[in-house]
Design a protein around this motif. Structure first.
Motif, PDB file in Angstrom:
ATOM      1  N   GLY A  42      24.965  -9.174  -6.398  1.00  0.00           N
ATOM      2  CA  GLY A  42      24.840 -10.596  -6.665  1.00  0.00           C
ATOM      3  C   GLY A  42      25.797 -11.387  -5.791  1.00  0.00           C
ATOM      4  N   PRO A  43      25.597 -12.687  -5.677  1.00  0.00           N
ATOM      5  CA  PRO A  43      26.499 -13.517  -4.879  1.00  0.00           C
ATOM      6  C   PRO A  43      27.929 -13.473  -5.409  1.00  0.00           C
ATOM      7  CG  PRO A  43      24.466 -14.698  -5.396  1.00  0.00           C
ATOM      8  CD  PRO A  43      24.473 -13.466  -6.232  1.00  0.00           C
ATOM      9  N   LYS A  44      28.882 -13.493  -4.483  1.00  0.00           N
ATOM     10  CA  LYS A  44      30.294 -13.541  -4.837  1.00  0.00           C
ATOM     11  C   LYS A  44      30.891 -14.814  -4.270  1.00  0.00           C
ATOM     12  CE  LYS A  44      33.580 -11.367  -2.553  1.00  0.00           C
ATOM     13  NZ  LYS A  44      34.440 -10.297  -1.971  1.00  0.00           N
ATOM     14  N   LEU A  45      31.548 -15.598  -5.130  1.00  0.00           N
ATOM     15  CA  LEU A  45      32.135 -16.858  -4.679  1.00  0.00           C
ATOM     16  C   LEU A  45      33.275 -16.598  -3.715  1.00  0.00           C
ATOM     17  CD1 LEU A  45      32.255 -19.983  -5.039  1.00  0.00           C
ATOM     18  CD2 LEU A  45      34.036 -19.567  -6.757  1.00  0.00           C
TER      19      LEU A  45
ATOM     20  N   GLU B   5      26.907  -6.666 -16.185  1.00  0.00           N
ATOM     21  CA  GLU B   5      26.054  -5.523 -15.856  1.00  0.00           C
ATOM     22  C   GLU B   5      24.616  -5.846 -16.219  1.00  0.00           C
ATOM     23  OE1 GLU B   5      29.110  -3.277 -14.305  1.00  0.00           O
ATOM     24  OE2 GLU B   5      26.984  -2.734 -14.373  1.00  0.00           O
ATOM     25  N   GLN B   6      23.726  -5.738 -15.239  1.00  0.00           N
ATOM     26  CA  GLN B   6      22.329  -6.021 -15.496  1.00  0.00           C
ATOM     27  C   GLN B   6      21.542  -4.715 -15.526  1.00  0.00           C
ATOM     28  OE1 GLN B   6      22.082  -9.943 -12.755  1.00  0.00           O
ATOM     29  NE2 GLN B   6      20.214  -9.450 -13.884  1.00  0.00           N
ATOM     30  N   ALA B  79       3.368 -11.115 -17.863  1.00  0.00           N
ATOM     31  CA  ALA B  79       3.892 -11.345 -16.519  1.00  0.00           C
ATOM     32  C   ALA B  79       2.772 -11.563 -15.505  1.00  0.00           C
ATOM     33  CB  ALA B  79       4.758 -10.167 -16.088  1.00  0.00           C
ATOM     34  N   GLN B  80       3.079 -12.407 -14.520  1.00  0.00           N
ATOM     35  CA  GLN B  80       2.142 -12.719 -13.449  1.00  0.00           C
ATOM     36  C   GLN B  80       2.779 -12.361 -12.109  1.00  0.00           C
ATOM     37  OE1 GLN B  80       1.161 -16.857 -13.915  1.00  0.00           O
ATOM     38  NE2 GLN B  80       0.244 -16.560 -15.937  1.00  0.00           N
ATOM     39  N   PRO B  81       1.976 -12.138 -11.070  1.00  0.00           N
ATOM     40  CA  PRO B  81       2.551 -11.802  -9.757  1.00  0.00           C
ATOM     41  C   PRO B  81       3.578 -12.830  -9.277  1.00  0.00           C
ATOM     42  CG  PRO B  81       0.214 -11.322  -9.763  1.00  0.00           C
ATOM     43  CD  PRO B  81       0.505 -12.012 -11.077  1.00  0.00           C
ATOM     44  N   GLY B  82       3.410 -14.078  -9.675  1.00  0.00           N
ATOM     45  CA  GLY B  82       4.359 -15.123  -9.292  1.00  0.00           C
ATOM     46  C   GLY B  82       5.722 -14.958  -9.934  1.00  0.00           C
ATOM     47  N   ASP B  83       5.832 -14.063 -10.910  1.00  0.00           N
ATOM     48  CA  ASP B  83       7.133 -13.796 -11.549  1.00  0.00           C
ATOM     49  C   ASP B  83       7.956 -12.801 -10.741  1.00  0.00           C
ATOM     50  OD1 ASP B  83       5.476 -13.803 -14.756  1.00  0.00           O
ATOM     51  OD2 ASP B  83       6.558 -15.443 -13.769  1.00  0.00           O
ATOM     52  N   THR B  84       7.370 -12.243  -9.707  1.00  0.00           N
ATOM     53  CA  THR B  84       8.084 -11.285  -8.859  1.00  0.00           C
ATOM     54  C   THR B  84       9.307 -11.938  -8.231  1.00  0.00           C
ATOM     55  OG1 THR B  84       6.117  -9.975  -8.346  1.00  0.00           O
ATOM     56  CG2 THR B  84       7.920  -9.905  -6.747  1.00  0.00           C
ATOM     57  N   GLY B  85      10.436 -11.238  -8.287  1.00  0.00           N
ATOM     58  CA  GLY B  85      11.662 -11.765  -7.694  1.00  0.00           C
ATOM     59  C   GLY B  85      12.875 -11.025  -8.204  1.00  0.00           C
ATOM     60  N   LEU B  86      14.034 -11.425  -7.691  1.00  0.00           N
ATOM     61  CA  LEU B  86      15.308 -10.871  -8.139  1.00  0.00           C
ATOM     62  C   LEU B  86      15.865 -11.802  -9.211  1.00  0.00           C
ATOM     63  CD1 LEU B  86      17.597  -8.757  -7.662  1.00  0.00           C
ATOM     64  CD2 LEU B  86      18.618 -10.421  -6.084  1.00  0.00           C
ATOM     65  N   TYR B  87      16.060 -11.273 -10.407  1.00  0.00           N
ATOM     66  CA  TYR B  87      16.585 -12.062 -11.510  1.00  0.00           C
ATOM     67  C   TYR B  87      18.076 -11.789 -11.642  1.00  0.00           C
ATOM     68  CZ  TYR B  87      11.868 -13.365 -12.735  1.00  0.00           C
ATOM     69  OH  TYR B  87      10.603 -13.897 -12.697  1.00  0.00           O
ATOM     70  N   LEU B  88      18.841 -12.870 -11.556  1.00  0.00           N
ATOM     71  CA  LEU B  88      20.300 -12.782 -11.594  1.00  0.00           C
ATOM     72  C   LEU B  88      20.844 -13.514 -12.813  1.00  0.00           C
ATOM     73  CD1 LEU B  88      20.788 -13.777  -7.868  1.00  0.00           C
ATOM     74  CD2 LEU B  88      21.535 -11.580  -8.775  1.00  0.00           C
ATOM     75  N   LYS B 100      33.213 -21.807 -12.035  1.00  0.00           N
ATOM     76  CA  LYS B 100      33.192 -20.620 -11.182  1.00  0.00           C
ATOM     77  C   LYS B 100      32.249 -19.596 -11.796  1.00  0.00           C
ATOM     78  CE  LYS B 100      36.057 -16.887  -9.330  1.00  0.00           C
ATOM     79  NZ  LYS B 100      37.436 -16.354  -9.174  1.00  0.00           N
ATOM     80  N   LEU B 101      31.174 -19.280 -11.067  1.00  0.00           N
ATOM     81  CA  LEU B 101      30.165 -18.359 -11.561  1.00  0.00           C
ATOM     82  C   LEU B 101      30.464 -16.927 -11.136  1.00  0.00           C
ATOM     83  CD1 LEU B 101      26.774 -20.202 -10.933  1.00  0.00           C
ATOM     84  CD2 LEU B 101      27.817 -19.684 -13.139  1.00  0.00           C
ATOM     85  N   GLN B 102      30.323 -16.002 -12.119  1.00  0.00           N
ATOM     86  CA  GLN B 102      30.408 -14.571 -11.832  1.00  0.00           C
ATOM     87  C   GLN B 102      28.996 -14.036 -11.985  1.00  0.00           C
ATOM     88  OE1 GLN B 102      33.687 -12.928 -11.760  1.00  0.00           O
ATOM     89  NE2 GLN B 102      35.016 -14.197 -13.027  1.00  0.00           N
ATOM     90  N   PHE B 103      28.454 -13.432 -10.926  1.00  0.00           N
ATOM     91  CA  PHE B 103      27.085 -12.967 -10.940  1.00  0.00           C
ATOM     92  C   PHE B 103      26.995 -11.488 -11.247  1.00  0.00           C
ATOM     93  CE2 PHE B 103      24.144 -16.197  -9.328  1.00  0.00           C
ATOM     94  CZ  PHE B 103      25.001 -17.167  -8.875  1.00  0.00           C
ATOM     95  N   GLY B 104      25.869 -11.108 -11.901  1.00  0.00           N
ATOM     96  CA  GLY B 104      25.520  -9.711 -11.994  1.00  0.00           C
ATOM     97  C   GLY B 104      24.845  -9.278 -10.702  1.00  0.00           C
ATOM     98  N   ALA B 105      24.535  -7.986 -10.589  1.00  0.00           N
ATOM     99  CA  ALA B 105      23.930  -7.455  -9.369  1.00  0.00           C
ATOM    100  C   ALA B 105      22.435  -7.740  -9.284  1.00  0.00           C
ATOM    101  CB  ALA B 105      24.176  -5.961  -9.261  1.00  0.00           C
TER     102      ALA B 105
END
Lengths: 115, 113
Positions: A42-45, B5-6, B79-88, B100-105
């Motif tokens: 994922g993005p890191k700031l 953790e995702q 679900a539809q094909p348009g739902d394809t993507g990376l969900y963060l 300040k955002l901390q993202f999952g992988a």
């Protein structure tokens, strides 16, 4: 309303060279962010600006990365010298006020490949 | 080490099926956001949840924030094909007030026709 603009979209350089990325946020947005997104992560700031002041740069490798936001609008992120592990997508985002529930709008990113 | 953790990392389903993506942490978050990212583009915000136990619905997408504000889930119905993507998923931790955002992988979702 125009979105966040970034250039270039792609850049390939050799290690030890320098590179610069440019970001133009949404008009009127006070907060600007630079993120690094390595493949599979994922993005890191890296750095967050509030107007033209730095709010957070705790994860910016300051020995090689630098960023500025002159006049509180456009921003540039520079890497000098680049390393192989800097290969990533560099995302710029902006938000109206920078609060925790404020929406961040992301640009398309610059994909950097370091050979 | 990712603070969020995702799971799963990858999900491939047929059109019309349902799916659930999870986002877990041992830390408390002030707010949690879900984004979808498509190839060559930046993440796009889907929803923000701020209250423990909160449930938000966006058409076929249902988002839930855990009671203890340490976890969240995203459920997609039919679900539809348009739902394809990376969900963060991404969160802000107290006492940070600067967003300040901390993202999952991320979870890569592929929906085939």
């Amino acid at each position: 309303e125009a979105g966040v603009a970034q250039s270039p979209r792609y850049k390939i350089i050799e290690k030890r060279q320098s590179v610069a990325f440019w970001c133009n946020p949404i008009s009127g947005h006070a907060t600007l962010y630079w993120y690094q997104q390595i493949l599979g992560q994922g993005p890191k700031l890296l750095i967050q600006f509030q107007n033209n002041g730095v709010v957070d740069d705790s994860q910016l490798p300051k020995d090689r990365f630098s960023a500025e936001r002159l006049k509180g609008v456009d921003s540039t992120l520079k890497i000098q010298p680049a390393k192989l592990e800097d290969s990533a997508v560099y995302l710029c985002a902006s938000s109206r006020s920078g609060t925790s529930t404020d929406t961040q709008y992301f640009g398309p990113g610059t994909r950097l490949t370091v050979l | 080490t990712q603070l969020l953790e995702q799971s799963p990392q990858f999900l491939s389903i047929q059109e019309g099926e349902n799916l659930t993506v999870y986002c877990n942490s041992s830390s408390v978050f002030s707010s949690l956001q879900w984004y979808r990212q498509e190839p060559g583009e930046g993440p796009v915000l889907l929803v923000t949840v701020v209250t423990g136990g909160e449930v938000k619905k966006l058409k076929r997408l249902t988002f839930q924030f855990g009671d203890a504000r340490k976890d969240s889930s995203l459920h997609i119905t039919a679900a539809q094909p348009g739902d394809t993507g990376l969900y963060l998923c991404a969160g802000t931790r107290p006492p940070d007030s600067w967003g300040k955002l901390q993202f999952g992988a991320g979870t890569q979702v592929v929906v085939t026709p």
